[in-house]
Write an enzyme that holds these catalytic residues in place. Structure first.
Site, PDB file in Angstrom:
ATOM      1  N   GLU A   1       0.903  -1.106   0.111  1.00 30.78           N
ATOM      2  CA  GLU A   1      -0.122  -0.073   0.054  1.00 30.78           C
ATOM      3  C   GLU A   1       0.874   1.412   0.119  1.00 30.78           C
ATOM      4  O   GLU A   1       1.919   1.127   0.543  1.00 30.78           O
ATOM      5  CB  GLU A   1      -0.754  -0.187   1.182  1.00 30.78           C
ATOM      6  CG  GLU A   1      -1.703   1.126   1.532  1.00 30.78           C
ATOM      7  CD  GLU A   1      -2.471   1.077   2.766  1.00 30.78           C
ATOM      8  OE1 GLU A   1      -1.972   0.266   3.800  1.00 30.78           O
ATOM      9  OE2 GLU A   1      -3.374   1.788   2.931  1.00 30.78           O
TER      10      GLU A   1
ATOM     11  N   LYS B   1      -9.426   2.248  -1.837  1.00 29.93           N
ATOM     12  CA  LYS B   1      -9.740   1.894  -0.474  1.00 29.93           C
ATOM     13  C   LYS B   1     -11.081   2.234   0.236  1.00 29.93           C
ATOM     14  O   LYS B   1     -11.417   3.320   0.222  1.00 29.93           O
ATOM     15  CB  LYS B   1      -8.769   1.990   0.403  1.00 29.93           C
ATOM     16  CG  LYS B   1      -8.633   1.146   1.705  1.00 29.93           C
ATOM     17  CD  LYS B   1      -7.324   1.553   2.560  1.00 29.93           C
ATOM     18  CE  LYS B   1      -7.254   0.798   3.578  1.00 29.93           C
ATOM     19  NZ  LYS B   1      -5.940   0.882   4.479  1.00 29.93           N
TER      20      LYS B   1
ATOM     21  N   CYS C   1      -4.941  -3.667   2.649  1.00 27.18           N
ATOM     22  CA  CYS C   1      -4.779  -3.488   3.838  1.00 27.18           C
ATOM     23  C   CYS C   1      -5.991  -3.756   4.872  1.00 27.18           C
ATOM     24  O   CYS C   1      -6.391  -4.823   4.889  1.00 27.18           O
ATOM     25  CB  CYS C   1      -3.838  -2.079   4.336  1.00 27.18           C
ATOM     26  SG  CYS C   1      -2.994  -2.456   5.927  1.00 27.18           S
TER      27      CYS C   1
ATOM     28  N   VAL D   1       0.182  -2.892  10.717  1.00 29.22           N
ATOM     29  CA  VAL D   1       0.871  -2.506  11.933  1.00 29.22           C
ATOM     30  C   VAL D   1       0.415  -3.329  13.242  1.00 29.22           C
ATOM     31  O   VAL D   1       0.912  -3.515  14.101  1.00 29.22           O
ATOM     32  CB  VAL D   1       0.657  -1.126  12.097  1.00 29.22           C
ATOM     33  CG1 VAL D   1       1.411  -0.184  11.214  1.00 29.22           C
ATOM     34  CG2 VAL D   1      -0.938  -0.709  12.367  1.00 29.22           C
TER      35      VAL D   1
END
Lengths: 290, 290
Positions: A51, A122, A155, A182
Site C-alpha cells: 500500500e 480503498k 490493507c 501494523v
C-alpha cells in the site's frame, strides 16, 4: 474483463510474486528506483507491492498527500510504473495515492503491459487515513491478468469479510492485497480465512520499516507478506523485517474448484435469501428474536 | 429478545462453559446421562455442547434420524434437557435433530431456565447431512441469556462469513457454535477471524471420538473446542482427544465495544451500499470490470 489475453484459460499457470520493502516517506523517486530494482529480481507475470508504495504512509496532511498523488490522466509515478510493467512484461498491483478532481483516494493500481490501468479505491480507511483520504465509492471488481482473474483490496479491508466475498462472487481467482499492516499477525490469519471461505489465492504484500507522524506517533510495519493457496496454506511467507521479493506459479483452475466435498460448493451453498441483514447499516434492531 | 432478565445490562458478567464429549451413536438415553454428568462439573450460566449431541452424527438414514429427533411440541430428549437447565439454573446451547411436521433439521436448541426453547436450524449442511436433513429456512437470530445476547450457528456454518456477520449485526455478543468438526484446525482458525471481524465472543463446542456410516466411511471428530474473546484470543482451548468441560467469566460489554481505533468501528465502518454483490447467487457475471 478488460483483458482478453488468455482470460478464461483456467488451466494455464501464471507466476505471481510479492515485493516487500520499506518505502521512503515522501520520496517518490527513491521508491520508484527501489521498485524497479526489486522487480528486476522477481520472475513473475504479476507482482503485488505494498500500500502507498510510491509515497510512504505517514503523510502529515492532505496537501502533502495531494502533491504525491498520481492521476489516472497521467502523472510521473504512474507513467514510470506503467513503463516498468511494459519493459518487464510484468503486471503490477501497487498501492499509491490517487487524485481525481477534488477527491483523493488511498488506491491500488493494476498496471498490465499493453492495457489501460485499473484502479481500486480503498473502501475501509484505517485510523488517520480518514483525515487524508476520501473513502472509495465503487464496488469491488475483478480484472483479468492473463488467465488469472484478480481482485484488489487494500490493507484494513481484511477486517471486512464483505470485500473478499464480493470479489469471489465477481469471479476473482486471486485477491491482491497491498498493505501497510501494523497489527502483527492478525491480518495474516484472517487472510487465511478469506482464502478458505472463498476458495481463492490471497497475496498480501506488506511493507517493513518505521515511520512517524509529526506529532510523534510512531508506526512499525510488520512485514510478514504471504501468498496463500485456496485452502489457506502459505506458498510464500516473508519475515517481519526483511526487504524481499519472491514468486510462485499459480494454476487459476485451483481457485475455480469451489467444491469442499462432492456435496458442498463454497459459493453455491450460500443462502442469500436469508442474508438480508448483511445490507443493514450496523445499527442492529435488537427487538428481533428467534 | 424473548428474555428480559438483565438483558441490556452489558456490564454484568456471565459464566459461559463448553462441554466436549463423544456422544454414542443412536443412544439418546446414554447421551443425556453423559450430558447431565458433565454439566454437574461445570459452574456456568450458559453451557455450549456439540452438534447432534443427543443422537450422534453418522445416522444411517432419515428414518433413524426421525426416530431420534426432538419436537418443539415436546419430546423425551428436549424435556430432559429443559429439566436439566431448570434444575441446574444453567442455559444450554445443544445440537439435536429436530422434527417439525414433515421437516427434519440439524438444529441447535437454546434452553433457558423459565423460558421457552429457541431453535436454530442449520443453514449450511455438510456433505451427507443433505441426505438426511432439510436446510434451515429462517435468518440467523439472537436471543438473550441474562445480560448476554447469544447467536447460534452450527459446525459447517463456520465457512460462511455471512452467518456470524448476520448474528453480529443482529446484536450478538457471543456466537454459540455446536460442532462435529472433522477437518482439524481449519474451523478453529476461522472462528478466530469471526471473533475479530465481528468483535464477538465465539464458543465452539466440538465432539471427540469416531463413528462410521454403514458403507464403512469413518469419521474422526477433532475436538479442539475453544472459547475466544472478541480479539480472537483463546479463553478456553481443549485438546483433540479429551472429554472435558470448563467455563470462564465473560463481560458482554467487551463485545459491545466495536472500536478497533478511535476512528474505526467494526460494524459502522461497513459500506453496505457497495456490497450488493453479497446477495447474488454465487453465479458471477464475469463480464463486469473495474
Amino acid at each position: 474483463m478488460t483483458s482478453t489475453a488468455r482470460a478464461g484459460d483456467a488451466g494455464a499457470a501464471l507466476r505471481v510474486g510479492l515485493f516487500q520493502f520499506a518505502p521512503r516517506l515522501g520520496d517518490r523517486a527513491a521508491n520508484l528506483a527501489t521498485i524497479a530494482a526489486g522487480l528486476a529480481a522477481i520472475d513473475a507475470e504479476l507482482v503485488v507491492l505494498p500500500e502507498l508504495a510510491t509515497s510512504g504512509y505517514a503523510l502529515p496532511d492532505r496537501e502533502t498527500a495531494l502533491a504525491l498523488a498520481e492521476s489516472p490522466a497521467g502523472s510521473p509515478g504512474l507513467t514510470a510504473l506503467q513503463a516498468l510493467a511494459e519493459s518487464r512484461g510484468t503486471a503490477l498491483a501497487v498501492g499509491l495515492p490517487l487524485r481525481e478532481g477534488e477527491r483523493l483516494y488511498n488506491a491500488a493500481a493494476l498496471l498490465r503491459p499493453g492495457e489501460a490501468p485499473v484502479f481500486y479505491r480503498k473502501l475501509h480507511l484505517f485510523d488517520r487515513e480518514a483525515l487524508l483520504f476520501d473513502p472509495g465509492d465503487r464496488p469491488p471488481a475483478v480484472t483479468a491478468v492473463g488467465a488469472l482473474r484478480v481482485g484488489l483490496m487494500i490493507c484494513f479491508d481484511w477486517v471486512f469479510p464483505e470485500v473478499a466475498r464480493c470479489l469471489a462472487l465477481a469471479g476473482a481467482d486471486l485477491i491482491a492485497h497491498p498493505s501497510n499492516l501494523v497489527l502483527p499477525g492478525l491480518a495474516q490469519g484472517a487472510m487465511a480465512t478469506r482464502a478458505i471461505e472463498n476458495g481463492v489465492f490471497a497475496a498480501t504484500a506488506n511493507r517493513v520499516g518505521e515511520e512517524a507522524f509529526p506529532d510523534g506517533e510512531r508506526l512499525r510495519f510488520t512485514g510478514g507478506s504471504q501468498l496463500l493457496d485456496p485452502r489457506g496454506r502459505p506458498l510464500l511467507a516473508f519475515s517481519a523485517e526483511e526487504s524481499r521479493g519472491g514468486a510462485v506459479t499459480l494454476v487459476p483452475a485451483e481457485a475455480r474448484n469451489k467444491r469442499l466435498t462432492p456435496r458442498n460448493h463454497l459459493l453455491a451453498d450460500r443462502r442469500p435469501a436469508l442474508y438480508a441483514g448483511l445490507l443493514g447499516d450496523g445499527t442492529p434492531d435488537r427487538a428481533g428474536d428467534a
